[in-house]
Design an enzyme around this catalytic site. Structure first.
Site, mmCIF file in Angstrom:
data_model
loop_
_atom_site.group_PDB
_atom_site.id
_atom_site.type_symbol
_atom_site.label_atom_id
_atom_site.label_comp_id
_atom_site.label_asym_id
_atom_site.label_seq_id
_atom_site.Cartn_x
_atom_site.Cartn_y
_atom_site.Cartn_z
ATOM 1 N N SER A 282 -17.240 -24.335 0.053
ATOM 2 C CA SER A 282 -17.240 -23.148 0.905
ATOM 3 C C SER A 282 -18.138 -22.082 0.307
ATOM 4 C CB SER A 282 -15.820 -22.590 1.053
ATOM 5 O OG SER A 282 -15.473 -21.801 -0.078
ATOM 6 N N ASP A 283 -18.476 -21.084 1.095
ATOM 7 C CA ASP A 283 -19.089 -19.896 0.527
ATOM 8 C C ASP A 283 -17.985 -19.035 -0.089
ATOM 9 O OD1 ASP A 283 -20.964 -17.963 -0.190
ATOM 10 O OD2 ASP A 283 -22.066 -18.176 1.683
#
Length: 750
Positions: A282-283
């Site tokens: 994920s970011d």
């Protein structure tokens, strides 16, 4: 928690990796699959959740957690001894029950110790071999300190210069972006991921992040399906084919669905359609932010959605670490889904060789002595020389190393601002400012005076009279203007794209003295430079070119090197033209400013200030009419386009041969032209050379009316020249339409 974009790493963890180049992935994995399965069978759900989490220093007692196999490590910051830190953390991991090694990741975007030009500037070199060398150097430096996973390259196509992160990508074009992306991956990952000087690369942000509405960072995106396939997915497909090891999901929603929760995107397209077998991270905090997006009811729901979508690792938020054990125990998440993600983590670590030697990355003596530093500095200087773009020159350049030079402007003596966003361990003390570079080149041959004039921000113009006096007393004035680091990069979008503050007033006053004036602009985006173009004698887009920027600029201004950079973006005349890009669809009613009821502005011509691919030199080049190897192109065939290029000037120089294609007739409207090939070529005065570029049917594929990926038979025009307005042309016929969806031949979706 808001992360500073000047941090080197957003987190270092107990975590995972991804696949290497497909052809060698199985050979690289020295840890047998049975060993991986044995480890998974021994792990508790808490240990599995830790493997799927990158935690920061705010997560608790990380030392104790690592020794228990239950935590990640904090971010590596510039004021930390990275080698000592990574070694210490790995020693703690080796005291855990299962002794699963840590790996260490961060944003190695354009250098580590040595700071090179930012990716947009590297794209302006149009030299993929140079870009590979730059990222090979960055990987050598990072791995020497124990870092073996980078959150680069950024592949987001950017057509709106208000977006601050334009500087982190390769600009507006999917072909140039794809070539530069593959070049970066080759530099980071090399030929063998298990060697201790290569590192895992990450394609980010998947996908469409560069199209944030209003150019405002973190905003939603609104991308039509065909545009999404044709433009925004293309570089990502290219790096899958090149064997990239990991992907980062975008923050942003596409058609209302955040990428972090999109199973269609992260599993359907990436894995099922394209065959990617690596890792998805994920970011920063993006898993938890599914709640803010309004698609998850709470953190547990967010973890459930993200894992099911295909996000293997949660970056920083701790949502997986906190919520997955309870979700599995309650039956809301199946253990098999967790195991699939953990398996990817362990496989990635095996491909990096960490199970064979947990301490294979990092070398104390090399980290301290940095024996590679001199060669990397030379590479940084050459990269900066090739990145800077000469936009205009009336003959004032090159300058003579004599007389009096006034270097004027608020960016002339800046150092930290030349490092660019996310500079890893780059230090401003190592940066050669523009003033320092010019002064060094003039040493003993003349005088250099510096006056700041105005600041980048604010309305104080009290320094302008001193600048005017310095310019009046000089033989030539060099204006160094632009944007500071806090106006560029993540979270720093701008509503206006002209010179900030009172820099325009400074430029007007200096140029009004009548002294020859060279304007140098430091920026990480396409800017409105219309006034400077109309009034300065010469105009240089100096980009953000790292710690050797000042020396490189001096080399170019004084003619010790020749300009060869080409714009990777279209330069607008005004903000009202944005978004503006060369590969637009044709208008049904094309027209000019004085032609009513046509596609026009009533107050401005519609043409950009500078076209995509533009860049001048101290010499000139002539291009012959393109010669085709045939008049038809059939499935499985290759068409060679050859042009004769001649250096018709008096100086040695380099240009970029650019090949564009136009599809004359299709079932959907196609762009007026599209870049399909390029090659940088260096020629001596009077020298000629044949340059050949190839086209295959795959180069002509697009999302057709039913959104399937493939080609349509018909006539195509080719254009060859120095920029996207190239006029030398020829044509050929694609004989057969071809469906390439099943062959995984392009950026299509299921």
């Amino acid at each position: 928690m808001q992360v500073s974009r000047r941090r080197f790493a957003q987190g270092l963890g107990l975590l995972a990796g991804a696949s290497a180049l497909p052809a060698m992935a199985k050979a690289e994995v020295k840890l047998p699959d049975t060993r991986i399965e044995t480890l998974i069978a021994q792990m508790t759900i808490e240990e599995k959740a830790a493997q799927l989490s990158i935690l920061g220093s705010d997560a608790g007692d990380l030392d104790a957690m690592i020794k228990q196999g239950l935590g990640g490590t904090s971010g590596v910051l510039p004021d930390r001894d990275v080698y000592a830190y990574t070694r210490q953390m790995q020693q703690l991991a080796m005291q855990s029950r299962l002794k699963i090694p840590l790996w260490f990741m961060g944003d190695v975007a354009h250098g580590f110790n040595t700071e090179f030009p930012v990716p947009l500037a590297l794209a302006a070199t149009w030299n993929p071999e140079l870009v590979t060398s730059v990222h090979r150097a960055a990987a050598i430096e990072a791995t020497t300190s124990g870092v073996n996973w980078t959150f680069s390259p950024m592949l987001d196509i950017a057509r709106d210069p208000r977006w601050g992160r334009m500087c982190e990508g390769a600009g507006e074009d999917p072909h140039l972006g794809s070539v530069m992306a593959v070049a970066q991956v080759k530099g980071f990952q090399g030929d063998d991921l298990s060697t201790p000087d290569t590192m895992l690369a990450t394609a980010k942000h998947f996908a469409g992040y560069g199209a944030v509405t209003a150019g405002r960072d973190y905003n939603p995106t609104d991308i039509p399906p065909r545009l999404f396939r044709d433009i925004y997915l293309s570089p990502f497909k290219a790096v899958v084919d090149a064997g990239i090891g990991s992907f980062m999901a975008a923050f942003t929603p596409i058609d209302g669905v955040p990428a972090t929760s999109s199973r269609t995107l992260l599993t359907g397209i990436l894995r099922d359609q394209w065959g990617f077998d690596g890792l998805v991270v994920s970011d920063y905090d993006a898993v938890l932010e599914l709640v803010a997006h309004g698609v998850a009811a709470d953190p547990a729901h967010a973890a459930q959605l993200a894992l099911h979508a295909g996000v293997d690792i949660d970056l920083h938020s701790g949502t997986y670490w906190k919520e997955l054990p309870g979700l599995v125990k309650s039956g809301r998440v199946k253990m098999a889904e967790v195991d699939t993600a953990v398996r990817r983590v362990l496989t990635a670590k095996a491909k990096l060789g960490l199970f064979d030697d947990a301490f294979r990355y990092g070398n104390a003596a090399r980290a301290k002595a940095m024996p590679f530093r001199p060669s990397h500095l030379a590479l940084a200087r050459e990269a900066a020389r090739q990145a800077m773009v000469l936009l205009k020159n009336d003959g004032t350049l090159p300058l003579a190393k004599q007389g009096k030079i006034a270097v004027i402007g608020p960016m002339a003596d800046k150092t930290a601002d030349l490092l660019g966003p996310m500079p890893a361990l780059g230090r401003k003390d190592n940066v050669v400012s523009m003033l320092a570079g010019i002064s060094a080149a003039m040493q003993g041959r003349g005088s250099v005076t510096h006056v700041e004039g105005v600041s980048v921000r604010g309305d104080d113009v009290s320094g302008i009279p001193a600048a005017v006096s310095a310019a009046s007393d000089a033989d030539i004035a060099i204006l160094v203007l632009g944007e500071t680091d806090d106006m560029i990069g993540e979270g720093d979008s701008r509503a206006f794209i002209d010179l900030p503050g009172r820099q325009r007033a400074l430029a007007e006053a200096v140029i009004a003295t009548g002294k020859p004036t060279v304007a140098v602009v430091i920026t990480g985006r396409a800017m409105d430079l219309t006034w400077l173009d109309g009034h300065a004698n010469a105009l240089v887009d100096a980009m953000i070119c790292g710690e050797q920027a000042g020396n490189a600029l001096a080399d170019l201004l004084f003619g010790d090197a020749n300009f060869s950079g080409k714009l990777p973006v279209t330069m607008p005349r005004a903000l009202g033209q944005v978004p503006i890009f060369y590969n637009h669809l044709p208008a049904a009613r094309p027209g000019q400013i004085d032609t009513p009821y046509t596609s026009r502005y009533v107050d401005l011509i519609k043409a950009p200030l500078y076209w995509f691919g533009h860049g001048l030199s101290y010499t000139s080049f002539d291009f012959g009419k393109p010669r085709l190897s045939g008049t038809t192109l059939a499935p499985g065939g290759t068409l060679t386009v050859t042009t004769r290029v001649t250096n018709s000037g008096r100086r040695a120089g380099a240009t970029v041969v650019q090949l564009y294609v136009r599809d004359r007739l299709a079932d959907v409207s196609r762009p007026v032209r599209e870049l399909k090939g390029f090659r940088r070529v260096e020629l001596k005065p009077g020298e000629s050379r044949d340059v050949a570029l190839s086209l295959t049917p795959a180069d002509l594929a697009f999302a057709r009316r039913d959104l399937s990926w493939g080609t349509e038979a018909g006539v195509f025009d080719v254009y060859v020249g120095e920029d996207s307005t190239a006029t030398q042309t020829a044509s050929f016929t694609l004989t057969t339409s071809e469906d390439m969806t099943k062959g995984n031949g392009g950026a299509t979706v299921i």
